[in-house]
Design an enzyme around this catalytic site. Structure first.
Site, PDB file in Angstrom:
ATOM      1  N   GLU A  92      -5.313  -8.454  -0.059  1.00 51.47           N
ATOM      2  CA  GLU A  92      -6.125  -8.101   1.109  1.00 51.47           C
ATOM      3  C   GLU A  92      -7.559  -7.804   0.706  1.00 51.47           C
ATOM      4  OE1 GLU A  92      -4.716  -4.919   3.593  1.00 51.47           O
ATOM      5  OE2 GLU A  92      -2.644  -5.537   3.330  1.00 51.47           O
TER       6      GLU A  92
ATOM      7  N   GLU B  73       0.812  -1.228   0.000  1.00 49.25           N
ATOM      8  CA  GLU B  73       0.000   0.000   0.000  1.00 49.25           C
ATOM      9  C   GLU B  73       0.843   1.275   0.000  1.00 49.25           C
ATOM     10  OE1 GLU B  73      -2.906  -0.439   3.122  1.00 49.25           O
ATOM     11  OE2 GLU B  73      -3.993  -1.966   2.005  1.00 49.25           O
TER      12      GLU B  73
END
Ligand SMILES: CCOCCOc1ccc(-c2cn(C[C@@H]3NC[C@@H](O)[C@H]3O)nn2)cc1
Length: 447
Positions: free
Chosen positions: A353, A166
């Site tokens: 995720e 991320e």
């Protein structure tokens, strides 16, 4: 009821991250990270929580692996704490750090679970932050040195590598919004950091190729999706700007070797410039073997002048919300995946995720988290539709295996399919664990 079926070679897994589960923050030579500093700074983390103990997975990983084995997963995505390997970020290597991860990875492999290793999941050695952190281009070199050490150490054991988790959170959330460590609030700084992160990613990929490591490498951007409240062009443009902040800003340089012009021009209007050095874009534009995609939520939005970074506002449409107040928006999962495939082609994608925060507690040894089961059913249905439309999905990893330290939310937000009692550290498999176990075993579910 419908049967939602997945490809026969679909890989199923779960995901965690070092600072969120390990604990043992001051053990066996580990150096401090920016999250140790941030979580111990009053007011930064809800409830004053920190990762000193977390889920104590540093000591309990054999129990955790037994739980994974029972779940029947193919892959386990974890992250390595850079400060366990290089306590000062560079220089001397900590042998006990390497030893821990060797023991851990060996135990995974012994149990037939494929390790997928994230090199950087936010726990930057504080010593590097003291020298400017990701704003300092020397941190790029330190990251490549750390990556090379890990590639060489785990050659033949770890075959799936993720450079960065991320990068939007590492750069903009942590240095423009300031909600995560180190907590700066400077758009130019955040933009410089986003570029340095991509250079670091690209140079680590180059090193991986030079070393001729048997395996695959990628990175794992987080994504979102905004659908326009109307078909007015200003609403469409506003939605594309926010999506572009997560998707095109990080993926265009990797897949196209250039930043998205519409975003560069928008940032220029905000007084922000990219500082690209010669060779940077070539370094970033290294072919990768897979793309990790993290997706949690989406929104309906419309243009609103002089509002936030991208001149839009969310519109409340009455969608169900999780216990972290994020809308449940599976349509966005399908749309962002098809958007990515349309823009970058047939890229192999792992969902690294996807999951939901629901704070259900044990009652008589059971945790009835039906809302999480419904979330997973909705999002796996959207994923199945994306596969049918041509998106090259290789695997799906639930975030998270267990409840853990949810960053600035501390332990108040539970994403796990296994409940953790933070007083006793007892693990309790939730109803969603058993649902996911059956789905993995069948490779389909009824919905
Ligand atoms: C406008 C102000 O906003 C302040 C907070 O803004 C955000 C945005 C996004 C997040 C966020 C958290 N997660 C889950 C994690 N992904 C990696 C893994 O470690 C999980 O714990 N994804 N996104 C948090 C906070």
């Amino acid at each position: 009821m419908a049967i939602i079926q997945f490809p026969k070679d679909m890989k199923w897994g779960t995901a965690t991250a070092s600072y969120q589960i390990e604990g043992a923050a001051n053990e066996d030579g580990r150096g401090p990270s920016i999250w140790d500093t941030f979580s111990h700074t009053p007011g930064k983390v809800k409830g004053g929580d920190n990762g000193d103990i977390a889920c104590d997975s540093y000591h309990r990983y054999e129990e955790d692996i037994r739980i994974m084995k029972d779940l029947g997963i193919d892959y386990y995505r974890f992250s390595v704490a850079w400060p366990r390997i290089y306590p000062n970020g560079k220089g001397d290597i900590n042998p006990k750090g390497l030893e821990f991860y060797h023991d851990f990875v060996d135990k995974l492999i012994e149990n037939g679970i494929e390790p997928m290793c994230t090199l950087y999941h936010w726990d930057l050695p504080q010593a590097l932050q003291d020298q400017g952190g990701w704003a300092n281009r020397e941190t790029i070199d330190a990251f490549v040195q750390y990556a090379e050490t890990m590639f060489r150490e785990f050659k033949g054991k770890i075959k799936y590598w993720i450079t960065l988790n991320e990068p939007w959170c590492i750069s903009f959330l942590s240095n423009h919004i300031g909600a995560h460590a180190p907590g700066n609030q400077d758009l130019q700084l955040a933009t410089d950091i986003s570029h340095h992160l991509l250079v670091a990613h690209g140079r680590a990929v180059k090193k991986f190729r030079e070393l001729e490591i048997d395996g695959q490498i990628g990175f794992a951007p987080n994504t979102t999706w905004l659908d326009p409240f109307s078909d007015q062009q200003e609403d469409l443009d506003a939605c594309q700007r926010d999506i572009g902040h997560y998707v095109e800003w990080f993926m265009d340089p990797v897949f196209k070797g250039e930043y998205p012009q519409f975003m560069v021009e928008w940032f220029r209007k905000k007084g922000v410039e990219l500082h690209i050095q010669s060779g940077d874009l070539d370094d970033i534009n290294q072919p990768i073997d897979f793309l990790g995609i993290n997706y949690y939520t989406g929104h309906i939005a419309r243009y609103k002048e002089n509002t936030g970074l991208f001149d839009f506002e969310y519109i409340e449409m009455g969608y169900e919300r999780t216990d972290i107040d994020w809308p449940v928006y599976p349509e966005g999962f399908f749309k962002v995946l098809t958007h990515i495939t349309k823009r970058y082609g047939d890229v192999p994608i792992y969902i690294t995720e996807n999951g939901a925060c629901y704070n259900d507690e044990p009652v008589n040894g059971k945790v009835g988290d039906d809302r999480r089961i419904k979330y997973l059913q909705q999002h796996l249905t959207a994923l199945s539709q994306a596969i049918e439309s041509g998106v090259n999905i290789k695997g799906y990893f639930v975030w998270s295996l267990m409840d853990n330290f949810e960053w600035a939310e501390g332990y108040s937000k539970r994403f796990g399919i296994v409940h953790v009692d933070y007083n006793t550290l007892e693990r309790t498999k939730k109803d969603s664990f058993y649902w996911y176990k059956k789905t993995i075993a069948n490779n389909w579910f009824e919905y």
